[in-house]
Every structure is written in C-alpha cells, then in structure tokens.
Motif scaffolding. Sequence first.
Motif, PDB file in Angstrom:
ATOM      1  N   SER A   1      32.285  31.983  53.359  1.00  0.00           N
ATOM      2  CA  SER A   1      30.905  31.799  53.809  1.00  0.00           C
ATOM      3  C   SER A   1      30.052  32.953  53.282  1.00  0.00           C
ATOM      4  N   PRO A   2      28.779  33.017  53.633  1.00  0.00           N
ATOM      5  CA  PRO A   2      27.961  34.153  53.195  1.00  0.00           C
ATOM      6  C   PRO A   2      28.505  35.518  53.588  1.00  0.00           C
ATOM      7  N   GLU A   3      29.317  35.596  54.684  1.00  0.00           N
ATOM      8  CA  GLU A   3      29.807  36.916  55.087  1.00  0.00           C
ATOM      9  C   GLU A   3      31.265  36.927  55.531  1.00  0.00           C
ATOM     10  N   ARG A   4      31.997  35.810  55.361  1.00  0.00           N
ATOM     11  CA  ARG A   4      33.404  35.745  55.756  1.00  0.00           C
ATOM     12  C   ARG A   4      34.261  35.221  54.609  1.00  0.00           C
ATOM     13  N   THR A   5      35.516  35.682  54.597  1.00  0.00           N
ATOM     14  CA  THR A   5      36.389  35.342  53.463  1.00  0.00           C
ATOM     15  C   THR A   5      36.905  33.915  53.498  1.00  0.00           C
ATOM     16  N   GLY A   6      37.003  33.318  54.691  1.00  0.00           N
ATOM     17  CA  GLY A   6      37.715  32.062  54.790  1.00  0.00           C
ATOM     18  C   GLY A   6      39.201  32.272  54.572  1.00  0.00           C
ATOM     19  N   ALA A   7      39.916  31.187  54.246  1.00  0.00           N
ATOM     20  CA  ALA A   7      41.367  31.252  54.091  1.00  0.00           C
ATOM     21  C   ALA A   7      41.737  32.120  52.893  1.00  0.00           C
ATOM     22  N   LEU A   8      42.807  32.911  53.041  1.00  0.00           N
ATOM     23  CA  LEU A   8      43.277  33.807  51.989  1.00  0.00           C
ATOM     24  C   LEU A   8      44.771  33.574  51.735  1.00  0.00           C
ATOM     25  N   PRO A   9      45.238  33.762  50.516  1.00  0.00           N
ATOM     26  CA  PRO A   9      46.686  33.718  50.271  1.00  0.00           C
ATOM     27  C   PRO A   9      47.374  34.792  51.107  1.00  0.00           C
ATOM     28  N   ALA A  10      48.410  34.431  51.833  1.00  0.00           N
ATOM     29  CA  ALA A  10      49.001  35.342  52.814  1.00  0.00           C
ATOM     30  C   ALA A  10      49.691  36.541  52.175  1.00  0.00           C
ATOM     31  N   GLU A  11      50.455  36.322  51.105  1.00  0.00           N
ATOM     32  CA  GLU A  11      51.250  37.421  50.558  1.00  0.00           C
ATOM     33  C   GLU A  11      50.398  38.578  50.047  1.00  0.00           C
ATOM     34  N   PRO A  12      49.374  38.354  49.199  1.00  0.00           N
ATOM     35  CA  PRO A  12      48.557  39.497  48.767  1.00  0.00           C
ATOM     36  C   PRO A  12      47.797  40.154  49.910  1.00  0.00           C
ATOM     37  N   LEU A  13      47.437  39.383  50.938  1.00  0.00           N
ATOM     38  CA  LEU A  13      46.761  39.979  52.092  1.00  0.00           C
ATOM     39  C   LEU A  13      47.713  40.924  52.832  1.00  0.00           C
ATOM     40  N   VAL A  14      48.978  40.492  53.015  1.00  0.00           N
ATOM     41  CA  VAL A  14      49.959  41.349  53.679  1.00  0.00           C
ATOM     42  C   VAL A  14      50.164  42.628  52.866  1.00  0.00           C
ATOM     43  N   ARG A  15      50.254  42.490  51.562  1.00  0.00           N
ATOM     44  CA  ARG A  15      50.440  43.674  50.713  1.00  0.00           C
ATOM     45  C   ARG A  15      49.254  44.627  50.837  1.00  0.00           C
ATOM     46  N   MET A  16      48.051  44.077  50.898  1.00  0.00           N
ATOM     47  CA  MET A  16      46.865  44.912  51.066  1.00  0.00           C
ATOM     48  C   MET A  16      46.910  45.654  52.400  1.00  0.00           C
ATOM     49  N   CYS A  17      47.340  44.937  53.466  1.00  0.00           N
ATOM     50  CA  CYS A  17      47.391  45.552  54.797  1.00  0.00           C
ATOM     51  C   CYS A  17      48.357  46.737  54.842  1.00  0.00           C
ATOM     52  N   PHE A  18      49.460  46.650  54.088  1.00  0.00           N
ATOM     53  CA  PHE A  18      50.489  47.690  54.134  1.00  0.00           C
ATOM     54  C   PHE A  18      50.409  48.652  52.942  1.00  0.00           C
ATOM     55  N   SER A  19      49.310  48.587  52.199  1.00  0.00           N
ATOM     56  CA  SER A  19      49.164  49.445  51.028  1.00  0.00           C
ATOM     57  C   SER A  19      48.879  50.895  51.397  1.00  0.00           C
ATOM     58  N   GLY A  20      48.411  51.113  52.629  1.00  0.00           N
ATOM     59  CA  GLY A  20      48.035  52.453  53.042  1.00  0.00           C
ATOM     60  C   GLY A  20      46.592  52.790  52.721  1.00  0.00           C
ATOM     61  N   ALA A  21      45.894  51.899  52.013  1.00  0.00           N
ATOM     62  CA  ALA A  21      44.511  52.164  51.616  1.00  0.00           C
ATOM     63  C   ALA A  21      43.503  51.758  52.690  1.00  0.00           C
ATOM     64  N   TYR A  22      43.955  50.963  53.675  1.00  0.00           N
ATOM     65  CA  TYR A  22      43.032  50.433  54.672  1.00  0.00           C
ATOM     66  C   TYR A  22      43.595  50.588  56.076  1.00  0.00           C
ATOM     67  N   GLU A  23      42.685  50.728  57.036  1.00  0.00           N
ATOM     68  CA  GLU A  23      43.047  50.634  58.438  1.00  0.00           C
ATOM     69  C   GLU A  23      42.795  49.206  58.910  1.00  0.00           C
ATOM     70  N   GLN A  24      43.304  48.883  60.100  1.00  0.00           N
ATOM     71  CA  GLN A  24      43.151  47.516  60.608  1.00  0.00           C
ATOM     72  C   GLN A  24      41.694  47.089  60.672  1.00  0.00           C
TER      73      GLN A  24
END
Length: 361
Positions: A216-239
């Motif tokens: 949408s104009p400001e939301r991602t919508g559905a995302l591929p799960a595996e790259p999202l999980v990798r991004m979450c555990f990359s250490g570059a981002y907080e929750q």
Amino acid sequence: MSENKAYKLLVINPGSTSTKMGVFENEKMLFEDVVRHEKSEIDKFDTIAAQKDMRADLIKEMIAKHNLDLNEFDAIVGRGGLVEPIDSGVYLVNERMLHDLIHSTAASHASSLGGIIAAELAHQMGKQAFVVDPIVVDEMDPYAKLTGMPGIERRSVFHALNQKAVARRCARDMGKEYEDCRFIVAHMGGGITVGAHRYGRVVDVNDGLAGEGPFSPERTGALPAEPLVRMCFSGAYEQKDILDKISRSGGMSAYLGTHDLRACERLIKEGDEFAALVLESMAYQISKEIGAMVAVLEGRVDAIILTGGLAYSTRFTGSIKNRVSLIANVRVYPGEDELLALAEGVLRVLRGQERPKEYVG
C-alpha cells in the motif's frame, strides 16, 4: 428515546494519514473538518499511542474553531481500534475497552485513538461514548484462519466500518439487500484490505496491518518469509525497526519517499518510469487479491467494489478494472463513508432500534 427527535452527534475518526471530525444532526452532516498528516509529522512519534495528545488537541481546535459547545451533543462516537475480536455492531466504550485501547494495542493503529479521545470528551460532558464496527470485527470462516504454522493464525483486522457501509450502499444502488449479496470490497487507502462479503458477513479478508495482501502507500503487504527472517536476525535491525518497515514506512513510501498518490502521479507525468512501475505494481497486487477472493466466493460475485482515498484516481482504478472487470461489474465509490457510518450506528441505538453491545475482552 424517540425516532422523531433530532439528535446531534460528534464523530471522530483518526486514520493513519488524517484526523477527521464530523458534526451530524441525525443522518445529515452539518460539516466535516479534516487535517492531513505529512509523513514527517507522524514520524516524530515513536508509537501511535504517543500521538494521542496531538490528535486530541486537533479535535479540540476544530471544536473551538466552529464555536461548538460539547454539552449540545447527545453522544460522541469514535472509530474503533485493535481490541479483542468482536462481533459487528455498536459498542459502548466501557472501562475494559478503554483499558485495552490504551494499554494493549493503541500503539498499533491510529483508529484506537478514536475510542480513547471520544471517551475523554464524553466524560467531560457526562455522556456516553461509542464505537461502531471496529477494525477487529471477526466473521471469518474457521478454515480461513489456519496458516500452516501452529501458533500463528490469520486475524480479521480490516477496514470493517467502511467496507460494510459501502457494501450496504452498493446493495441499495443495485436494488438489493446487503444480506442477499456476494461482494468483493477493496478498501484502498494508507492501508489496503480486500474482503469477501457473503450474505452480510466478511468471511475472508487480508490483514493489511500485519503484512498480508497487496503493498500500500505505507505498508509492505505480504513478504517472502525466508529473506524477512534473515533480515530480522541480521543484527542490523531491532524489532521496532522491522515493524515500522512493515506497517508505517513500507510500500510506495519506501520506494518513492511519499505516501501521496497524487505526488506519485505527478512523478509519472514528469516521466518517472519507476514511479509508473510502483503504481502499476500496487494495482496489480490488489487485482491479484481480488482474484483470490473470487475463489472464496466460489466464483459467484455480484459486484467488485473499489473504495477509499486511492479510488479517486481514475488511472489507478482503471488499471484494476482492466484486470478484473471480466469477473463481475466493478463499482467505484471514492473516499469513505466512515463518518456517516459511525453516525448511523449510534442513531440506531439512540432511537431504540438496536441495543448497544458490551465489550468484555
């Protein structure tokens, strides 16, 4: 209560990109006031809950600007927020609901502030505050909720108020009752939800807040799960960074730096091919979600309804029509009927046509 009495209502509707207030005498809107929020303004707040005082001050400024006396209102109604799943209907804002709006989920969606601000103003008046068809109305079929991962279920979180109001309006325009129709309704605003309406119940809908469905104009919508999980555990981002990317700064905003469709269309007119791709991709994803809801309704669809702020763009709705018009007649209702829908719900209670429901959490 009398059906012949002229009731005066104050209606409050905070959205992700705007704060709206309406004053009604019965079903007649006397006036509406709207403040649009730039992304830079909203981004100053860490959470939506932190916006409460700013939004409440805006409502109070609107009241003062129009020389309104709170004591002249019979009731105040706000848009409902992310409380526990509930049936469709009109609810009094009781202490349990207020607690849940403030402490549990007010950080998740601006609509939660509607009930909170309405309750504060109603307390000053010694009157009652209401919400109508909150975004957590849950009429989903049980088999629509399984995800394939035990412990995670699909939720019914959508633009229930406007989807139902516009569906009823479309049914009337077709000379039918809403409860006799099978509709697909796409609400297209800062968030996008596409619902399958089967005989008065929304039996499936994407959770546009949690990351389902089209971007949408400001939301991602559905995302591929595996790259999202990798991004979450990359250490570059907080929750909170990931959640912000999903629900507040994703989608068109992330690609183009704006959540304003008009700004996107200006870029396209200036020859920006990437802006054209982003807009066409968003329309494509909405069309694909509409196609999914065709299967939910067993291929029998009385109409496809496009509504919300994005429906003002003939370029955007035209792109969707090109993809789905062979399925069913496409009807466009730009904007939203949320202020009127809120007023109509409370009027049914004040006139004794409907009993208000009690939120028990």
